[in-house]
Design a protein around this motif. Structure first.
Motif, PDB file in Angstrom:
ATOM      1  N   ASP A   1      40.325 -47.337  28.518  1.00 25.87           N
ATOM      2  CA  ASP A   1      40.467 -47.250  29.961  1.00 25.87           C
ATOM      3  C   ASP A   1      39.166 -47.068  30.310  1.00 25.87           C
ATOM      4  OD1 ASP A   1      39.762 -44.831  29.011  1.00 25.87           O
ATOM      5  OD2 ASP A   1      41.682 -43.960  29.801  1.00 25.87           O
TER       6      ASP A   1
ATOM      7  N   GLY B   1      48.476 -39.827  27.082  1.00 27.40           N
ATOM      8  CA  GLY B   1      48.756 -39.453  28.398  1.00 27.40           C
ATOM      9  C   GLY B   1      48.577 -40.601  29.465  1.00 27.40           C
ATOM     10  N   ASP B   2      48.268 -40.320  30.558  1.00 27.95           N
ATOM     11  CA  ASP B   2      48.083 -41.567  31.521  1.00 27.95           C
ATOM     12  C   ASP B   2      46.654 -42.059  31.553  1.00 27.95           C
ATOM     13  OD1 ASP B   2      49.013 -43.087  33.649  1.00 27.95           O
ATOM     14  OD2 ASP B   2      48.636 -41.552  35.153  1.00 27.95           O
TER      15      ASP B   2
ATOM     16  N   ASP C   1      43.577 -43.959  32.629  1.00 25.71           N
ATOM     17  CA  ASP C   1      42.780 -44.676  33.995  1.00 25.71           C
ATOM     18  C   ASP C   1      42.418 -45.842  33.796  1.00 25.71           C
ATOM     19  OD1 ASP C   1      41.297 -44.615  36.150  1.00 25.71           O
ATOM     20  OD2 ASP C   1      39.967 -43.649  35.518  1.00 25.71           O
TER      21      ASP C   1
END
Length: 174
Positions: A56, A9-10, A12
């Motif tokens: 991340d 996904g995205d 962090d």
């Protein structure tokens, strides 16, 4: 790779953490057809492959590159950071280089990298933020629980890359 990309996904990237680890190559993991080195290098410990990973701020894998075991970690930095917007990059002394600090400064990102002992003048870094580097070490520990990753049995770097993606998918689903 597509499944991994959709599951990750995205990421962090308030803090992006980078590090490298070495895995031994099993004797049956050599001999792929062609002249390519297949990211297998020779070092004192024998045949090895280096995984340079970018995780991340939550310790999840975002990207990685495979290098021959004798190559320096900093060789893999540029492809990992290409197109990534981050607030800070946390790395160990292996990533202390002027070009990387300049690149991060131009991006407006903080470099949390302790200075190498060979520097004439020490560069300050945030020691409290540096403590978060344990997340990338934890990631390496988790993927090396899988025998196929801890000892590389794959003859080609494409197969080994797929195995790392598969393990990252399993870890993301936990």
């Amino acid at each position: 790779e597509r499944i991994f990309s959709s599951l990750s996904g995205d990421p962090d990237f308030e803090y992006a953490i980078i590090d490298g680890t070495i895995v031994r190559v099993h004797q049956q993991g050599t001999g792929a057809k062609g002249d390519q080195n297949q990211a297998i290098g020779k070092s004192r410990g024998g045949l090895t492959t280096k995984i340079v990973a970018l995780v991340d701020a939550l310790g999840n894998l975002a990207r990685f590159v495979l290098l021959p075991g004798q190559r320096h970690d900093s060789v893999g930095v540029e492809p990992l950071l290409d197109g990534v917007a981050l607030g800070a990059l946390i790395g160990d002394k292996a990533f202390d280089s002027d070009w990387l600090r300049l690149e991060l400064n131009q991006r407006g990102a903080l470099a949390v990298i302790p200075p190498n002992a060979s520097r004439a003048k020490a560069i300050p870094y945030d020691a409290e933020v540096y403590k978060w580097r344990h997340l990338v070490e934890n990631f390496f520990q988790r993927i090396k629980e899988f025998r196929r990753i801890a000892t590389r049995y794959d003859k080609t770097d494409t197969s080994f890359r797929a195995a790392i993606h598969l393990v990252a998918i399993v870890l993301a689903l936990k």
